[in-house]
Design a protein around this motif. Sequence first.
Motif, PDB file in Angstrom:
ATOM      1  N   ARG A 159       0.932  -1.272  -0.135  1.00  0.00           N
ATOM      2  CA  ARG A 159      -0.298   0.104  -0.080  1.00  0.00           C
ATOM      3  C   ARG A 159       0.985   1.297   0.040  1.00  0.00           C
ATOM      4  O   ARG A 159       0.420   2.314  -0.640  1.00  0.00           O
ATOM      5  N   VAL A 160       1.905   1.238   0.917  1.00  0.00           N
ATOM      6  CA  VAL A 160       2.784   2.459   0.789  1.00  0.00           C
ATOM      7  C   VAL A 160       3.588   2.635  -0.561  1.00  0.00           C
ATOM      8  O   VAL A 160       3.656   3.593  -1.109  1.00  0.00           O
ATOM      9  N   ARG A 188       0.427   5.309  -0.828  1.00  0.00           N
ATOM     10  CA  ARG A 188      -0.406   5.932   0.476  1.00  0.00           C
ATOM     11  C   ARG A 188       0.479   6.215   1.560  1.00  0.00           C
ATOM     12  O   ARG A 188       1.709   5.587   1.653  1.00  0.00           O
ATOM     13  N   SER A 189       0.095   7.210   2.374  1.00  0.00           N
ATOM     14  CA  SER A 189       0.579   7.607   3.570  1.00  0.00           C
ATOM     15  C   SER A 189      -0.353   8.232   4.503  1.00  0.00           C
ATOM     16  O   SER A 189      -1.026   9.253   4.171  1.00  0.00           O
ATOM     17  N   LEU A 214      -1.685   4.135   8.659  1.00  0.00           N
ATOM     18  CA  LEU A 214      -0.634   3.145   8.211  1.00  0.00           C
ATOM     19  C   LEU A 214       0.281   2.980   9.201  1.00  0.00           C
ATOM     20  O   LEU A 214       0.850   1.937   9.625  1.00  0.00           O
ATOM     21  N   VAL A 215       0.867   4.260   9.951  1.00  0.00           N
ATOM     22  CA  VAL A 215       1.906   4.189  10.911  1.00  0.00           C
ATOM     23  C   VAL A 215       1.546   3.304  11.958  1.00  0.00           C
ATOM     24  O   VAL A 215       2.315   2.174  12.341  1.00  0.00           O
ATOM     25  N   ILE A 239       7.259   5.858   6.973  1.00  0.00           N
ATOM     26  CA  ILE A 239       5.833   6.675   6.797  1.00  0.00           C
ATOM     27  C   ILE A 239       5.642   7.634   7.649  1.00  0.00           C
ATOM     28  O   ILE A 239       4.969   8.879   7.343  1.00  0.00           O
ATOM     29  N   ALA A 240       6.132   7.544   9.058  1.00  0.00           N
ATOM     30  CA  ALA A 240       6.105   8.792   9.851  1.00  0.00           C
ATOM     31  C   ALA A 240       6.696   9.942   9.439  1.00  0.00           C
ATOM     32  O   ALA A 240       6.361  10.961   9.577  1.00  0.00           O
TER      33      ALA A 240
END
Length: 867
Positions: free
Chosen positions: A325-326, A330-331, A335-336, A364-365
Amino acid sequence: MTAGSDSVLELLPMVFAAPGDALARAERVLETDPPPLHASVAHQVIGIWQRDFGDMRIALGHLRRARDLAAHAESAEREADVLATLGVALVHAGRTRQGLTAFERGVARGTGHTRARVLYRRAYVWWVLGHHREALEDVRRAIAVLRQADDVIWTARALTLRATVHLALGAVERADADFAAAERLWETTGQEHDKADAVESRGLAAFRSGDIPAALRLFDEAEERYAKLGTPTFMLSIRRCEVLMAAGLAPEALAEADAAIAVLDRIGGQSTRKAELLLAAARAARSAGDPHTAIARAALAVRLFAGQRRTWWETHARLVVLEARVATGRSSGRLVADAAAVADRLSAFGSPAAPEASLLAGRIALDLGWTADAERHLTVAARSRSVGPPLARMTGWAAQALRARAAGSTRGVLEACRRGLDVLDDHRTTLGASELRARATAQGAELAALAQQASLAGGGPRRLLEWSERWRATVLSAPPTRPPADPVLLSALTAFREIAARAEEARTEGRPVPALEREQRRREREIRSRTHHMRGDSPGDGRRFDAARLLERLGEGRLVELAVLDGRVHVLLCGQGRVRRFEGGSLAEAVAEAEHVQAGLRRLAHPGAEARLPLVEAAGRRLEELLLGGAVAHLGEGPVVVVPPGALHRVPWALLPSLRDRVLSVSPSAGSWLRARETEPPPGGRHVLVRGPGLATGGAEVPEVADRYGAATVLSHDDARVPRVLRELDGAALAHIAAHGTFRADSPLFSSLRMADGPLIVHDFERLDRSPYRIILSSCDTARLASVGADELLGLVTALLPLGTAGVVAASAPVNDAAVVPLMLALHKGLDTGLSLAEALRDARAAVPDDAVHQATGWAFTAFGAA
């Protein structure tokens, strides 16, 4: 078969020694109306066969019948043994609760030796379910009793299982000890299926210890053993997928997993194996850059694992879903949180994949600007940088590099990237095959990009050059491992050549070729497999790229290295004792323009397309703006070396206006150019001229070139057969090969030159002790290369450069055979006066007629290297 108790009981060990024979004999036992005890054994044997090699529904029917017959015979030990077999089948069918209940009853019904066998099989089920601590406890209890009973077969099985559990927990040394002990026991038995499983397990251990060639060799050996027994190899496919991905062969891994899933569906096989294969396919799709396929496969695996109550496996599948997904862009905060939760669960399981999940959460963070959260997750991931297999340590160094970048420490980023890439360098040198070395570099792409970005932001042009070189054309820094003593590989190459020649002849005559093409593909797979088994024996020249040495060697010349960061071209101009940086254009626009130029050159190879010439020249001007930018005004008057990224290897550089009348050469890296520059020609100065079959001109330049050199060796007609050609090429000072060239984008090391007995392929060249110092390939597409890994190129030219060749002239596009002849004659005229390949090619372009066909032919040829 008689219905004697001993002979019937022999069927149970036989099902793993000779499965097909055991099945047939068990069926014959049931035809004799046996007593319940013997019928129970026969049904159990058929159930085991169907469970492992056939239809799970049929298996469960036979095993339930075997259980009922054991109870009818009032044999508690027999019933316990069948319950254990049934428990395994139920779990594999996705009925986890029923399977564990069967084991509870089996443990309660059995005693002593029988109970130990039940515990072993429950330990296996715990491993399947991902409950590794429970698996270790049960198998420990089983081994103690089995050893005391001197049960060699079941002790060996239990040791193999314990080793496999140790591997899942990352305890490689403990696993090695158990595998070695089990193998010693297997050698005293006739259990052929178990022996094949032991070979497969050794392959898994080799992979976990970082030896990919040994793992692939052992897996292939195991597959051969299974094939002789006629048994499917689903677990082997799952394990081989993991190794193929680590070797950079993700598309092959995806194809293997999908093929195994299709077979499993067709025979109604184990639901547990299907879920594991789906996870393998998802991982392979993610690595191959296909996140949507990865999400689809992984999501289905999650559902199956959840239904099977296999939380360890389900968590690993969820990690792949998140990564994919990432990869789609996506973000989000959700997700994190999901990635952090997966990391916590994997850590609780003791899974080596936990740092990977923490790295994902931290990445992601960072994208969201959540620096405190990112630091927390990246700190956890970075702990893996000093322990575990190479790719796990690289995960740790990537996390450390991201931490340093978030903290604004350029020095910290570069140090982490250096350490991580050093780990990958050590890993790549264990690989003997140039294909695997090249593809493995993809594992370091993120580290290389981070280092280049840090260099651009705070290090100046020279540092950016050094980091661009750190990860460019590394596969050319050492020759591939050559296996001249491998009779299987030599035999496969000969058979491939014969089949390919027959297929080409059939095409020419209009005969059907599907059967020949299938056999050719089979031989290609065999050759690739053998080369992948080779372990690296050459770590490279040990020298880091030295910008000062490059600038000294350039003299009055210039070297233009093109680095790509965030989709933009950066021009690094080296010369006059310094490195300067200029802005280029969009890489995507340059690649598209290069494709337009290639299409134009293909048209211009045929008379009547003169109207295309102005369009091609205009495209050349646009390419110059995109690729050289302001560096054009600072090229000076001397020779120019261009070092393009892999994505731009097909640019015909002589078409660019500022390079058209220059002494121009191309190199995969500045380091490669330096090595070529410092390569000494061989003693003796032998010249070898080769003419392949089927050329429109008959290789008309070869006799005239032979007259120029006098004592040259000329190979044509039947003399131009691959073994003779290779003998003559080895150690020659100059080779000229006029032959039809074929580039294989799907498998670049099977790109070829057509000889009298079939194709001369890249794998053949890699067997040379020393390839010709200079080589001229006067045929189509010989300079075409495949971009693989981080920024590596595979093909004919790059195969020659690490083997002693200092200079190559080859074409990156189809060329007009008739127009090639005067160009080649002019080229050799220049060489005869002492010019380099680049100097002679420049003069040759100016000497041929100025019509569109001859101009396009001249632009299509490029000088590579420095000779």
